[in-house]
Design a protein around this motif. Structure first.
Motif, PDB file in Angstrom:
ATOM      1  N   GLU A   1       0.932  -0.977   0.209  1.00  0.00           N
ATOM      2  CA  GLU A   1       0.100  -0.160   0.119  1.00  0.00           C
ATOM      3  C   GLU A   1       0.505   1.392  -0.216  1.00  0.00           C
TER       4      GLU A   1
ATOM      5  N   LEU B   1       2.405   1.976  -2.956  1.00  0.00           N
ATOM      6  CA  LEU B   1       1.369   2.236  -4.673  1.00  0.00           C
ATOM      7  C   LEU B   1       1.485   3.316  -4.293  1.00  0.00           C
ATOM      8  N   ARG B   2       0.833   4.224  -2.841  1.00  0.00           N
ATOM      9  CA  ARG B   2       0.523   4.911  -2.741  1.00  0.00           C
ATOM     10  C   ARG B   2       1.093   6.273  -3.101  1.00  0.00           C
TER      11      ARG B   2
ATOM     12  N   LEU C   1       1.470   6.287  -6.649  1.00  0.00           N
ATOM     13  CA  LEU C   1       0.321   7.016  -7.612  1.00  0.00           C
ATOM     14  C   LEU C   1       0.045   8.606  -7.257  1.00  0.00           C
ATOM     15  N   LEU C   2       0.776   8.870  -6.196  1.00  0.00           N
ATOM     16  CA  LEU C   2       0.923  10.234  -5.770  1.00  0.00           C
ATOM     17  C   LEU C   2       1.878  10.952  -6.835  1.00  0.00           C
TER      18      LEU C   2
ATOM     19  N   GLY D   1      -1.551  10.292  -9.589  1.00  0.00           N
ATOM     20  CA  GLY D   1      -3.411   9.914  -9.976  1.00  0.00           C
ATOM     21  C   GLY D   1      -2.577   8.150 -10.908  1.00  0.00           C
TER      22      GLY D   1
ATOM     23  N   PHE E   1      -1.309   5.251 -14.015  1.00  0.00           N
ATOM     24  CA  PHE E   1      -1.018   4.302 -13.903  1.00  0.00           C
ATOM     25  C   PHE E   1      -0.047   3.997 -14.735  1.00  0.00           C
TER      26      PHE E   1
END
Lengths: 497, 156
Positions: A453, A456-457, A460-461, A465, A467
């Motif tokens: 997590e 991934l956080r 994405l940040l 946002g 992919f």
């Protein structure tokens, strides 16, 4: 590196740590011999005991248990054709026929020497590879870590049970779901706690490990009406014969060990593959390497056929530590349990472990070698006596495992809610196991959940946002391609059936 | 059409994932985080959908092997008894204390599993727990609440 080895030796050779390795090997051998109880159960039972220990000592004990369990598994494979762990199934192919020919002692000696040699060679590889890979892995970024964790979970799911890929993925998803219970690591927002303060800190890894392995394993013994002590009684009364090897047998082993060690180590490093695949692959490859006359002996008590899987499974055990120590990502259920234990010690394995906690990094590697020596010196002559200890009837064995599981979790939190949660999870695990839902992907996912997590956080940040981070970096794209290939292969296999 | 047990488990997992997804949407995030690319509910939402997708796939795809378990070989009675004994152990451990409840838990579990050698059963319960408590309490210095032993003056 020399400094590191000396530091590792200094830590590993302290009186306490040598005692821990000995205890670990001894306990691991006993548990590994019991069919059904594998290294994961053994290590899970050890976690509460190591809670107050120094991290190096705790990890050394667990490494000893790991090796002991693999050795114990080989013993029951050879003597009674009942592999204690999946990694020693290939050992039965030639080990048991050898024992039936009255050469049980020789078979045990071949297994012990091969394991020792395989472990030694793999430890040398680990000694060289781990620091090198640690430096390389410093170049890894969040997207790469995320991709690597996805690959690890997919690989463990793909290899954990034959033809059960979807079930294994379901278990991995369940593990990730359980990992999200409690406060969010960044915002501290409570998730899935249902107004219960007992869940505010999340579910303890030890609780999950004990419930899913130790407790459910004990309940399964009763549920399936099995008696593991029957097997150990057979060991106690079997005649072992001489453990001396002649020159021809030694020469055969000398040819097999180097190639099986390399295969074992490389397979062990790969996420998900582990000792079982390494031993089968080494057995199959060895059959192709030997001449026609020797090939005929495979399955009837071949020295090559016994030495190859035994060398490979031990080499794979050492290899499995490479991704754990260098990337902080376990490649198997057993190393996942060890990662969980490390995290509970407050140590974050990964590329920086080599620099931040060199004593842990090096002492674990050195203790592996010490463990091998102890297994060889102590366990081989002691096998008949250890086997006698095992004749503990299940009427005592099961309640004692349940007691250690419950007491272990209660002594850590003094919260009875944890006991009920553990019982609930153990019952659930029992039913899932009955229908071949594999547990290793669940525990690996639970351990990796938080890290996954976080990465991934971050990814994405950074990518706002989008992919795109999945294919922006070549390394991420390559790792994800591996995952896609693995999934496609599994799907192809399913549809082919 | 008869649903196999594996399909029923998959169906239960589908329902569980749907409930998980619903709960994930209920997670309250800070207002400034609401439109952020990643917040506390992002991963749970992905997991909920993925769990539903995988279990749905398992339900929809034909089964390649028969995985039914022969129920007559399963010992439900003893397993259930053990689970009940564990629950009772959990309920009484704080109330009565570690020593007595653990000893009785062990003793009753041995008995339920068919053991009748009372001397061994006793040795592996009361004295065994006493030694365990000594190791925990005396050597590892972990304090164990035990109202009974406290009342008897055995521990402080």
């Amino acid at each position: 590196m020399i400094e590191g080895i000396l530091l590792g030796l200094k830590t590993a050779l302290s009186f306490t740590n040598i005692f821990m390795v000995m205890m670990g090997c001894f306990i691991g051998t006993i548990i590994g011999m019991l069919p059904g109880l594998g290294p994961m159960t053994a290590i899970a039972l050890m976690i509460p005991i190591t809670y107050g220990f120094d991290p190096s000592t705790g990890l050394i004990l667990m490494a000893g248990v790991y090796y002991g369990a693999v050795f114990g598994g080989s013993t029951s494979s050879i003597l009674i054709n009942a592999p204690g762990i999946p990694g020693t199934v290939a050992t039965t192919f030639d080990g048991y026929p050898m024992a039936q020919q009255g050469k049980a002692g020789k078979a045990l000696a071949i297994a012990a020497y091969s394991s020792f040699a395989g472990g030694t060679i793999a430890t040398i590889f680990l000694l060289i590879a781990a620091p090198m890979l640690s430096k390389v892995s410093l170049a890894f970024r969040s997207p790469d870590y995320f991709a690597l964790m996805v690959l690890g979970l997919t690989a463990v799911s793909a290899f954990s049970a034959k033809g059960q890929f979807l079930k294994a993925i379901m278990m991995a998803v369940l593990g990730l779901m359980l990992a999200t219970v409690g406060q969010d690591s960044l915002s501290d927002i409570p998730r899935f706690i249902f107004n219960s303060m007992s869940l505010a800190d999340g579910i303890s890894f030890i609780l999950i490990a004990m419930a899913m392995f130790a407790m459910s394993e004990a309940l399964m013994i009763i549920f399936r009406d099995k008696d593991p002590s029957k097997a150990s009684k057979a060991i106690s009364f079997s005649k072992l014969g001489s453990i001396r090897l002649d020159k021809e047998e030694r020469n055969k082993m000398l040819k097999t060990i180097p190639r099986a060690s390399v295969i074992g180590f490389l397979i062990g490093v790969l996420p998900g593959a582990g000792a079982t695949i390494a031993s089968f692959l080494a057995y199959g490859m060895e059959r192709n390497f030997v001449n026609k006359e020797e090939k005929e002996k495979f399955g009837k008590g071949s020295v090559h056929g016994l030495a190859a899987p035994e060398t490979a499974n031990n080499a794979a055990c050492s290899g499995a530590f490479v991704p754990l120590l260098t990337l902080g990502i376990p490649g198997s259920g057993t190393t996942a349990v060890m990662l969980g234990a490390l995290l509970s010690f407050g140590i974050q394995p990964g590329p920086r472990l080599y620099m931040t906690n060199p004593e842990v990094f090096w002492s674990v590697i050195m203790s592996m070698y010490i463990g091998m020596v102890i297994l060889l010196i102590l366990n081989l002559p002691l096998i008949p006596y250890i086997a006698r200890l095992l004749a503990v009837p299940r009427n005592f064995l099961v309640p004692l495992i349940l007691f250690f599981s419950i007491a272990g979790i209660y002594l850590m939190s003094f919260n009875t809610f944890d006991i009920f949660l553990m019982i609930g999870l153990a019952v659930l695990a029992c039913f899932l196991r009955l229908y071949n839902f594999p547990m290793p992907p669940l525990i690996l996912a639970f351990v990796l959940g938080g890290m996954m997590e976080e990465n991934l956080r971050r990814s994405l940040l950074i990518s706002d946002g989008s992919f795109n981070f999945l294919w922006d970096r070549p390394l991420t794209a390559i790792i994800l391609s591996g995952t896609i290939l693995l999934v496609s292969w599994q799907m192809y296999k399913s549809f082919k059936k | 059409m008869r649903l196999s047990t594996v399909k029923i488990i998959s169906l239960l997992f589908f329902v569980f994932s749907a409930f998980y997804l619903y709960t994930a949407y209920q997670i309250r995030v800070f207002s400034f985080d609401e439109n952020s690319p990643f917040n506390a509910r992002t991963l749970p939402i992905y997991l909920g959908y993925f769990g539903m997708f995988i279990s749905g796939l398992k339900i929809a795809l034909p089964e390649t092997m028969n995985e039914e378990v022969d129920q007559k070989f399963l010992n439900y009675k003893n397993t259930l008894y053990l689970v009940v004994v564990m629950i009772v152990y959990g309920l009484t451990i704080r109330l009565v204390g570690f020593f007595l409840t653990t000893s009785l838990f062990l003793l009753s579990s041995y008995y339920l599993l068919g053991e009748r050698r009372w001397t061994i059963m006793f040795m592996l319960s009361f004295p065994f727990v006493a030694i365990f408590m000594f190791l925990i309490h005396g050597l590892l210095d972990i304090y164990l609440t035990d109202p009974l032993l406290k009342a008897l003056g055995v521990i402080g």
